[in-house]
Design a protein around this motif. Structure first.
Motif, PDB file in Angstrom:
ATOM      1  N   THR A  90     -16.519  31.159  14.091  1.00  0.00           N
ATOM      2  CA  THR A  90     -16.989  32.011  13.010  1.00  0.00           C
ATOM      3  C   THR A  90     -18.002  33.007  13.562  1.00  0.00           C
ATOM      4  O   THR A  90     -18.365  32.963  14.733  1.00  0.00           O
ATOM      5  CB  THR A  90     -17.625  31.168  11.887  1.00  0.00           C
ATOM      6  OG1 THR A  90     -18.046  32.022  10.813  1.00  0.00           O
ATOM      7  CG2 THR A  90     -18.839  30.402  12.398  1.00  0.00           C
ATOM      8  N   GLN A  91     -18.459  33.896  12.702  1.00  0.00           N
ATOM      9  CA  GLN A  91     -19.509  34.845  13.059  1.00  0.00           C
ATOM     10  C   GLN A  91     -20.828  34.564  12.345  1.00  0.00           C
ATOM     11  O   GLN A  91     -21.844  35.164  12.676  1.00  0.00           O
ATOM     12  CB  GLN A  91     -19.066  36.282  12.730  1.00  0.00           C
ATOM     13  CG  GLN A  91     -17.947  36.800  13.607  1.00  0.00           C
ATOM     14  CD  GLN A  91     -17.491  38.198  13.238  1.00  0.00           C
ATOM     15  OE1 GLN A  91     -16.349  38.391  12.852  1.00  0.00           O
ATOM     16  NE2 GLN A  91     -18.359  39.186  13.372  1.00  0.00           N
ATOM     17  N   ASP A 128     -15.595  36.669   7.111  1.00  0.00           N
ATOM     18  CA  ASP A 128     -15.071  36.066   5.886  1.00  0.00           C
ATOM     19  C   ASP A 128     -14.514  34.678   6.173  1.00  0.00           C
ATOM     20  O   ASP A 128     -14.077  34.374   7.290  1.00  0.00           O
ATOM     21  CB  ASP A 128     -13.970  36.938   5.301  1.00  0.00           C
ATOM     22  CG  ASP A 128     -14.477  38.296   4.845  1.00  0.00           C
ATOM     23  OD1 ASP A 128     -14.553  38.518   3.632  1.00  0.00           O
ATOM     24  OD2 ASP A 128     -14.791  39.122   5.714  1.00  0.00           O
ATOM     25  N   LEU A 129     -14.484  33.846   5.150  1.00  0.00           N
ATOM     26  CA  LEU A 129     -13.871  32.529   5.289  1.00  0.00           C
ATOM     27  C   LEU A 129     -12.363  32.661   5.488  1.00  0.00           C
ATOM     28  O   LEU A 129     -11.728  33.571   4.967  1.00  0.00           O
ATOM     29  CB  LEU A 129     -14.138  31.678   4.054  1.00  0.00           C
ATOM     30  CG  LEU A 129     -15.592  31.299   3.749  1.00  0.00           C
ATOM     31  CD1 LEU A 129     -15.638  30.370   2.546  1.00  0.00           C
ATOM     32  CD2 LEU A 129     -16.279  30.667   4.943  1.00  0.00           C
ATOM     33  N   SER A 130     -11.797  31.716   6.211  1.00  0.00           N
ATOM     34  CA  SER A 130     -10.343  31.622   6.347  1.00  0.00           C
ATOM     35  C   SER A 130      -9.923  30.184   6.048  1.00  0.00           C
ATOM     36  O   SER A 130      -9.620  29.833   4.910  1.00  0.00           O
ATOM     37  CB  SER A 130      -9.898  32.080   7.737  1.00  0.00           C
ATOM     38  OG  SER A 130     -10.535  31.325   8.757  1.00  0.00           O
ATOM     39  N   MET A 131      -9.965  29.310   7.103  1.00  0.00           N
ATOM     40  CA  MET A 131      -9.536  27.929   6.932  1.00  0.00           C
ATOM     41  C   MET A 131     -10.684  26.959   6.639  1.00  0.00           C
ATOM     42  O   MET A 131     -10.462  25.749   6.494  1.00  0.00           O
ATOM     43  CB  MET A 131      -8.798  27.458   8.187  1.00  0.00           C
ATOM     44  CG  MET A 131      -9.446  27.793   9.536  1.00  0.00           C
ATOM     45  SD  MET A 131     -11.047  27.006   9.884  1.00  0.00           S
ATOM     46  CE  MET A 131     -10.552  25.295   9.851  1.00  0.00           C
ATOM     47  N   GLN A 132     -11.909  27.446   6.516  1.00  0.00           N
ATOM     48  CA  GLN A 132     -13.067  26.565   6.460  1.00  0.00           C
ATOM     49  C   GLN A 132     -13.024  25.598   5.271  1.00  0.00           C
ATOM     50  O   GLN A 132     -13.124  24.385   5.435  1.00  0.00           O
ATOM     51  CB  GLN A 132     -14.359  27.395   6.409  1.00  0.00           C
ATOM     52  CG  GLN A 132     -14.757  28.033   7.737  1.00  0.00           C
ATOM     53  CD  GLN A 132     -14.241  29.441   7.924  1.00  0.00           C
ATOM     54  OE1 GLN A 132     -13.136  29.769   7.505  1.00  0.00           O
ATOM     55  NE2 GLN A 132     -15.040  30.286   8.562  1.00  0.00           N
ATOM     56  N   VAL A 133     -12.899  26.145   4.058  1.00  0.00           N
ATOM     57  CA  VAL A 133     -12.897  25.275   2.880  1.00  0.00           C
ATOM     58  C   VAL A 133     -11.653  24.398   2.884  1.00  0.00           C
ATOM     59  O   VAL A 133     -11.709  23.215   2.523  1.00  0.00           O
ATOM     60  CB  VAL A 133     -12.972  26.109   1.587  1.00  0.00           C
ATOM     61  CG1 VAL A 133     -12.996  25.192   0.365  1.00  0.00           C
ATOM     62  CG2 VAL A 133     -14.205  26.994   1.574  1.00  0.00           C
ATOM     63  N   HIS A 134     -10.537  24.944   3.302  1.00  0.00           N
ATOM     64  CA  HIS A 134      -9.274  24.198   3.287  1.00  0.00           C
ATOM     65  C   HIS A 134      -9.346  22.957   4.165  1.00  0.00           C
ATOM     66  O   HIS A 134      -8.947  21.857   3.757  1.00  0.00           O
ATOM     67  CB  HIS A 134      -8.130  25.107   3.742  1.00  0.00           C
ATOM     68  CG  HIS A 134      -7.921  26.280   2.869  1.00  0.00           C
ATOM     69  ND1 HIS A 134      -7.218  27.396   3.266  1.00  0.00           N
ATOM     70  CD2 HIS A 134      -8.321  26.550   1.590  1.00  0.00           C
ATOM     71  CE1 HIS A 134      -7.182  28.277   2.289  1.00  0.00           C
ATOM     72  NE2 HIS A 134      -7.855  27.792   1.268  1.00  0.00           N
ATOM     73  N   ALA A 135      -9.855  23.109   5.392  1.00  0.00           N
ATOM     74  CA  ALA A 135      -9.954  21.955   6.288  1.00  0.00           C
ATOM     75  C   ALA A 135     -10.908  20.907   5.728  1.00  0.00           C
ATOM     76  O   ALA A 135     -10.640  19.701   5.803  1.00  0.00           O
ATOM     77  CB  ALA A 135     -10.408  22.418   7.672  1.00  0.00           C
ATOM     78  N   CYS A 136     -12.027  21.360   5.162  1.00  0.00           N
ATOM     79  CA  CYS A 136     -12.990  20.420   4.595  1.00  0.00           C
ATOM     80  C   CYS A 136     -12.408  19.678   3.401  1.00  0.00           C
ATOM     81  O   CYS A 136     -12.616  18.455   3.248  1.00  0.00           O
ATOM     82  CB  CYS A 136     -14.266  21.151   4.199  1.00  0.00           C
ATOM     83  SG  CYS A 136     -15.223  21.807   5.595  1.00  0.00           S
TER      84      CYS A 136
END
Length: 739
Positions: free
Chosen positions: A211-212, A248-256
């Motif tokens: 991430t940034q 921006d978010l991509s897979m972050q919430v999905h993986a969690c």
């Protein structure tokens, strides 16, 4: 230097030296661990089901066929989001998973977790979604100005309109006008979106991710998971490039979500095609400009309309619009300005941060206009820029005064004085088309073009822009050792090395370690806006100064550093660093001190163009850039070369092709980026005119080369062909329409 502590600067390892990167050898040899290399023995794999339509209602989602497949452990839809269903950088209106509709092709609809990535993919394909396709809003001009256009969001299609108004005299003896277009560019980082989420014993989750911006990621993820921020812990994994796309978010919430549902570590890795749909891109732009000047080329007024397509969701588009508006005249003195910059929603792919951040698009237009003005006035492209160049003390269109060195006229003169490359020889590699032997030089014409760019550094318009650093000095193995800990994301720019150099300079200790960036220390903001050397460098410097003050007190009796540390143990300080405040642009006049620092870069491009085949070879790029203070020369040169390469790509080859809201080229086979054969030799002159407001006098350097290289290359192609060429990227059929 405080007495009693030797600086490493004098010993060749501090600020201003080309210290090797600690990750350099690992990356060259292929041993560096990127986020896609993460592995745990009991992990499972997550996959995202995405919409095939740019605009549709969702009538039903049947997950039964996926759940029935062997190896599938979970299938989730929006109904399974445990907390808030929406997130976003500036406006939280982007769904974690589509609720009742989709607004762009590739929008996430459902998630699957399985014991093998291929099983997860097949299960995702088995989910049955019934869509009711509707009219997609794909023309940003219609979205902005046609009252009959459908709205992408209930609050309308214009997400920001920023005017800039100065003066009222819009008449001039010489007037040049132009309409310009910039295509949608992809950040084209080499490491696709990836990460590993691990459920924790406290009911929270640990996420290791490329991430940034660790803290803003966490602050968006936690509400969606229904968890307090302290139970969502992020650590930076190896990042394979970013350039804005990882803000921006991509897979972050999905993986969690999948990890918390299954109780197992979940890894998600996008393939290249999915990556094109999984992150934001550079805003395509449509611009109308009118420049009025005296017969000798001195600007009297500038009018501009700038339209940026933000796509389906907000992301950072309002800030991009602000940059385009505030920098829309360029680094030129002009007394009368009328700019209207718009960002609009469409059902095209979402757009957000990319290197240059709104200034790139405007720069292409205003620099093209300066070339037209030079031609209309019968003077050289360099001279027209020199006559209008800003300097220290000049006032920008927003009313902000440039209060640090800005030697633009001298930079242009130095650039123009550099020797030009020799004419191409007989080697096929010197020809447009290269070893494909498409030409032997019969239709090749040479052109030379110039480009100037001005870029804001750090966040603007009143954003609370700061970074935090924790610095600890202790004895390890009987020798002093410094541990620097920040949450600043190393995304390939060499930030880890800069933090080491600052610690050595300020503390005089050879052994320095930079800890893994994570959310256990205060926020460092985003690795974007060319800001990390400024703010995180400032935070590390400030924390080191506090440590040094304590160490000097401990050594007041004349004891050595080792003796002082033996008595005191570790000495640790945490400090925040903020740059001077900025202010929002006035919503009616655009006035305000919206930027903290401004940086200049100028480019000259030399190209050979086969005017019969439409092929272009960039023979040389030359650049002059003022960086305030060279922190690490080799890293800096890499930034200038890399930014120039991305600008060259935008000028000649890089564009996401979107038709009716659908991406036609989501691969590196069809989305072309410059290779080593496309990037020419570079002649670079680096100036050091310190900014008195910045740590060490430095000036952010990563973005400015991206601005000025694009118009320079385009101008050179125009000079070779005699064609107006008002759109980038320039394609062969633009040069030979009937070829």
């Amino acid at each position: 230097m405080v007495s009693g502590i030797e600086t490493r600067q004098s010993r060749g390892q501090g600020v201003g030296t080309s210290v090797p990167r600690p990750d350099g050898t690992l990356k060259v040899t292929g041993e560096f661990a990127y986020s896609s290399d993460l592995y745990l023995a009991d992990m499972i794999w997550g996959v995202t089901l995405r919409s095939p339509h740019p605009s549709a209602w969702i009538r039903s989602v049947d997950i039964g066929p996926a759940l029935a497949m062997p190896g599938v452990l979970a299938v989730l839809t929006h109904e399974d989001v445990p907390g808030e269903k929406f997130y976003g950088l500036e406006h939280r209106h982007q769904p974690v998973l589509a609720v009742d509709q989709v607004r762009y092709q590739g929008e996430p609809v459902a998630l699957v977790a399985a014991d093998h990535p291929e099983r997860a993919r097949r299960a995702a394909e088995a989910i049955v979604v019934e869509y009711e396709v509707r009219e997609a809003v794909v023309d940003p001009r219609r979205a902005a100005f046609d009252p009959s256009c459908p709205t992408v969001h209930d609050h309308g299609n214009v997400l920001r309109h920023q005017p800039v108004r100065v003066g009222s005299d819009f008449e001039a003896p010489v007037v040049v006008t132009g309409e310009y277009e910039v295509g949608m560019q992809d950040q084209a980082f080499l490491g696709p979106e990836s990460g590993l989420a691990v459920p924790a014993e406290d009911g929270g989750v640990d996420l290791f991710v490329a991430t940034q911006w660790l803290h803003v990621d966490r602050d968006q993820i936690a509400p969606c998971l229904g968890l307090p921020p302290e139970r969502v812990r992020l650590s930076l994994a190896g990042v394979g490039g970013a350039f804005g796309a990882r803000e921006d978010l991509s897979m972050q919430v999905h993986a969690c979500m999948l990890a918390l549902r299954t109780g197992r570590p979940v890894k998600i890795v996008y393939n290249r095609e999915e990556s094109f749909f999984g992150h934001v891109h550079r805003h395509p732009a449509w611009m109308r400009y009118e420049h009025g000047a005296t017969p000798d080329g001195r600007l009297l007024y500038v009018k501009a309309e700038i339209l940026l397509d933000g796509g389906a969701y907000c992301s950072s588009s309002p800030a991009v619009v602000g940059n385009a508006a505030s920098l829309g005249v360029g680094p030129y003195e002009v007394g009368n300005v009328r700019i209207d910059a718009y960002g609009v929603y469409t059902n095209n792919p979402p757009c957000g941060a990319m290197r240059g951040f709104g200034a790139v698009q405007a720069c292409y237009a205003y620099e093209s206009q300066m070339d037209r003005l030079a031609e209309a006035c019968g003077i050289s492209p360099v001279e027209v820029r020199v006559r209008n160049a800003v300097s220290q003390g000049s006032t920008l269109a927003t009313g902000q005064v440039i209060d640090s060195p800005a030697p633009l006229a001298d930079m242009l003169r130095e650039l123009a004085s550099m020797p030009l490359p020799e004419a191409a020889g007989a080697d096929l590699l010197d020809m447009p088309g290269g070893v494909s032997q498409t030409t032997h030089g019969e239709g090749v014409r040479r052109g030379v073009g110039y480009g100037v760019g001005i870029k804001n550094i750090c966040f603007s318009e009143g954003f609370d822009d700061y970074s935090t650093a924790r610095v600890r000095v202790e004895l390890l193995g009987g020798e002093p050792h410094v541990l620097v800990h920040t949450a600043a994301a190393e995304v390939g720019q060499g930030l880890v090395t800069i933090q080491e150099q600052i610690a050595r300079t300020e503390l005089g200790v050879d052994r320095v370690t930079v800890a893994q960036a994570d959310t256990s220390v205060g926020s460092a903001g985003s690795s974007s806006a060319s800001r990390q050397s400024y703010v995180t460098g400032g935070a590390v410097k400030t924390a080191c100064e506090a440590v040094r003050e304590r160490l000097d007190a401990l050594r007041a009796d004349g004891s050595s550093l080792v003796e002082a540390l033996e008595r005191a143990g570790a000495v640790e300080e945490t400090r925040e660093y903020r740059h001077r405040p900025t202010f929002p642009m006035d919503p009616v006049t655009g006035q305000g001190d919206s930027h903290t620092q401004l940086a200049l870069c100028v480019h000259r491009a030399v190209v050979d163009v086969d005017v019969e085949l439409g092929l272009v070879k960039v023979v040389e790029l030359a650049a002059v850039q003022d960086v305030g203070k060279i922190m690490n020369l080799s890293a800096l040169e890499g930034q200038i070369h890399g930014g120039s390469a991305q600008g060259l790509g935008l000028a000649l080859m890089e564009e996401i092709q979107v038709t009716d809201g659908r991406v036609l080229n989501p691969s590196f086979t069809d989305y072309l980026i410059p290779t080593v054969l496309d990037m020419p030799p570079m002649r670079v002159s680096i100036l050091e005119n310190p900014d008195p407001h910045a740590p060490y006098g430095l000036r952010g350097a990563g973005e400015p080369p991206t601005l000025s290289s694009t118009p320079a290359v385009a101008a050179a192609v125009r000079a070779a062909t005699g064609l107006p060429l008002s759109r980038v990227p320039i394609r062969p059929h633009d040069i030979v329409p009937n070829g």
